[in-house]
Design a protein around this motif. Structure first.
Motif, short mmCIF file in Angstrom:
data_model
loop_
_atom_site.label_atom_id
_atom_site.label_comp_id
_atom_site.label_asym_id
_atom_site.label_seq_id
_atom_site.Cartn_x
_atom_site.Cartn_y
_atom_site.Cartn_z
N SER A 169 0.83 -1.21 0.00
CA SER A 169 0.00 0.00 0.00
C SER A 169 0.86 1.26 0.00
N GLU A 170 1.93 1.26 0.78
CA GLU A 170 2.81 2.43 0.82
C GLU A 170 3.51 2.63 -0.52
N SER A 171 3.90 1.50 -1.13
CA SER A 171 4.57 1.59 -2.43
C SER A 171 3.61 2.14 -3.48
N LEU A 172 2.36 1.68 -3.46
CA LEU A 172 1.39 2.16 -4.44
C LEU A 172 0.99 3.60 -4.16
N ARG A 173 1.04 4.00 -2.90
CA ARG A 173 0.73 5.40 -2.59
C ARG A 173 1.77 6.31 -3.23
N ASN A 174 3.02 5.92 -3.15
CA ASN A 174 4.08 6.71 -3.79
C ASN A 174 3.90 6.75 -5.30
N ARG A 175 3.52 5.63 -5.88
CA ARG A 175 3.33 5.57 -7.33
C ARG A 175 2.10 6.38 -7.74
N PHE A 176 1.07 6.35 -6.86
CA PHE A 176 -0.14 7.13 -7.16
C PHE A 176 0.17 8.62 -7.13
N GLU A 177 0.96 9.04 -6.14
CA GLU A 177 1.31 10.46 -6.03
C GLU A 177 2.15 10.92 -7.23
N LYS A 178 2.87 9.97 -7.84
CA LYS A 178 3.65 10.30 -9.03
C LYS A 178 2.84 10.17 -10.32
N GLY A 179 1.56 9.71 -10.16
CA GLY A 179 0.70 9.58 -11.32
C GLY A 179 0.96 8.33 -12.13
N GLU A 180 1.61 7.33 -11.52
CA GLU A 180 1.94 6.12 -12.25
C GLU A 180 0.82 5.08 -12.24
N ILE A 181 -0.09 5.16 -11.26
CA ILE A 181 -1.22 4.23 -11.19
C ILE A 181 -2.49 5.02 -10.96
N THR A 182 -3.62 4.34 -11.18
CA THR A 182 -4.91 5.01 -11.02
C THR A 182 -5.33 5.04 -9.56
N LEU A 183 -6.34 5.87 -9.28
CA LEU A 183 -6.88 5.96 -7.93
C LEU A 183 -7.51 4.64 -7.52
N ASP A 184 -8.13 3.94 -8.46
CA ASP A 184 -8.74 2.65 -8.14
C ASP A 184 -7.70 1.63 -7.66
N ALA A 185 -6.56 1.63 -8.32
CA ALA A 185 -5.50 0.70 -7.92
C ALA A 185 -5.00 1.04 -6.52
N TYR A 186 -4.84 2.31 -6.22
CA TYR A 186 -4.38 2.74 -4.90
C TYR A 186 -5.43 2.41 -3.83
N ASN A 187 -6.70 2.70 -4.14
CA ASN A 187 -7.77 2.41 -3.18
C ASN A 187 -7.88 0.91 -2.90
N GLN A 188 -7.69 0.09 -3.92
CA GLN A 188 -7.76 -1.37 -3.73
C GLN A 188 -6.65 -1.85 -2.79
N SER A 189 -5.49 -1.22 -2.91
CA SER A 189 -4.39 -1.59 -2.02
C SER A 189 -4.71 -1.23 -0.57
N ARG A 190 -5.39 -0.11 -0.38
CA ARG A 190 -5.78 0.30 0.97
C ARG A 190 -6.83 -0.65 1.54
N ILE A 191 -7.75 -1.09 0.67
CA ILE A 191 -8.76 -2.07 1.12
C ILE A 191 -8.09 -3.37 1.53
N ASN A 192 -7.11 -3.80 0.71
CA ASN A 192 -6.38 -5.02 1.05
C ASN A 192 -5.64 -4.88 2.38
N GLN A 193 -5.07 -3.71 2.61
CA GLN A 193 -4.36 -3.45 3.86
C GLN A 193 -5.32 -3.51 5.05
N PHE A 194 -6.49 -2.90 4.89
CA PHE A 194 -7.48 -2.91 5.98
C PHE A 194 -7.94 -4.34 6.28
N ASN A 195 -8.23 -5.10 5.23
CA ASN A 195 -8.70 -6.48 5.43
C ASN A 195 -7.64 -7.33 6.12
N SER A 196 -6.39 -7.15 5.73
CA SER A 196 -5.33 -7.94 6.35
C SER A 196 -5.11 -7.54 7.81
N MET A 197 -5.24 -6.26 8.13
CA MET A 197 -5.11 -5.82 9.51
C MET A 197 -6.25 -6.35 10.36
N GLN A 198 -7.45 -6.35 9.78
CA GLN A 198 -8.60 -6.90 10.49
C GLN A 198 -8.42 -8.41 10.76
#
Length: 226
Positions: A169-198
Motif C-alpha cells: 500500500s505504501e509503495s502504491l501510494r508513492n506511485r499514485f502520487e507520481k501519477g503512475e497508477i490510477t486511484l482505483d489501484a491505490y484504493n484497492q491496495s488500501r482495502i487489502n491493507q485494511f482487510n489484512s489488519m482486520q
C-alpha cells in the motif's frame, strides 16, 4: 484496470511463495511440552481432584464395612448382689452375681458380606471412572494444545500478510502520487491493507482465547511450565 490486475496477481504470487514454508503445523508441535501439559491437567484440574477425593472416600469405606461386622454382636450383663435372694429359685440360671450375655443379629450377619462386597465394588467403579477421566482429560488437553498451535501459525501468517499489505500500500501510494497508477489501484491496495489488519486482529483474539483455554485446563501459565 489492467495495472490493478497485474499488481493484485503479483501480490498473491508473492504471498503464495512466502506461505509455502508454512504449509503444516506439525513441525511446531512439541510432544514433550504436550506430555507436561497433560500431567499438569491431571494434577490441577478441579474435576480430576474431585474424582481423586471420591475414590479415596470410597477406599476408606471398605475397612469401615469390615469393622461393621462387630455390629452383629451385642453384649449385656446383669448384676445382683450376693446378699440378695435369687430372683427365681426354680430357675438355676437365675443366680446372684454377674450374668453376661451375647446377642447375635441374624439379619446383620447375613447382610454384612454383601455390604462389604458393595463397598469394594463401589471403589472399583470409581477407579475405572478415574482411569476413564484420565483418558478424557488427556484427549481434551491434546485438542486444546493443537488449537493453540494452530492459532500461533495463523497469527504468524496473518501478521506477515498485514506487513506485506502495508508495504504494498505504501509503495502504491508513492506511485499514485507520481501519477503512475490510477486511484482505483491505490484504493484497492488500501482495502487489502485494511482487510489484512482486520484478519490479524481476529487471529490475535483467537490466539489469546486458545491460550487461555489451554492454561485453564492445565492449571498453570504456559510461561511457568518448565
Amino acid at each position: 484496470m489492467k495495472t490493478l490486475q497485474k499488481i493484485t496477481l503479483a501480490f498473491f504470487v508473492f504471498l503464495s511463495i512466502n506461505a509455502a514454508a508454512q504449509e503444516t503445523i506439525i513441525p511446531e508441535i512439541k510432544y514433550a511440552d504436550l506430555e507436561k501439559y497433560i500431567e499438569l491437567a491431571k494434577q490441577n484440574f478441579p474435576r480430576k481432584k474431585m474424582y481423586d477425593v471420591m475414590k479415596e472416600s470410597s477406599k476408606v469405606a471398605i475397612p469401615l464395612a469390615n469393622l461393621s461386622y462387630l455390629d452383629i454382636f451385642t453384649g449385656s450383663y446383669f448384676y445382683r448382689p450376693e446378699d440378695r435372694s435369687v430372683l427365681n429359685p426354680v430357675n438355676p440360671y437365675s443366680v446372684n452375681g454377674f450374668q453376661f450375655g451375647i446377642n447375635v443379629n441374624l439379619g446383620n450377619l447375613l447382610s454384612k458380606p454383601f455390604l462389604v462386597k458393595r463397598a469394594k465394588l463401589e471403589y472399583k467403579v470409581l477407579e475405572y471412572q478415574a482411569e476413564e477421566y484420565n483418558l478424557t482429560i488427556a484427549q481434551e488437553v491434546r485438542g486444546r494444545y493443537y488449537d493453540y498451535i494452530q492459532t500461533i501459525t495463523l497469527l504468524k501468517l496473518n501478521t506477515q500478510m498485514a506487513q506485506e499489505n502495508k508495504g504494498v500500500s505504501e509503495s502504491l501510494r508513492n506511485r499514485f502520487e507520481k501519477g503512475e497508477i490510477t486511484l482505483d489501484a491505490y484504493n484497492q491496495s488500501r482495502i487489502n491493507q485494511f482487510n489484512s489488519m482486520q484478519a490479524k486482529i481476529q487471529a490475535e483474539t483467537t490466539y489469546l482465547k486458545a491460550k487461555d483455554l489451554l492454561e485453564q485446563i492445565i492449571g498453570s501459565k504456559l510461561s511457568d511450565v518448565k
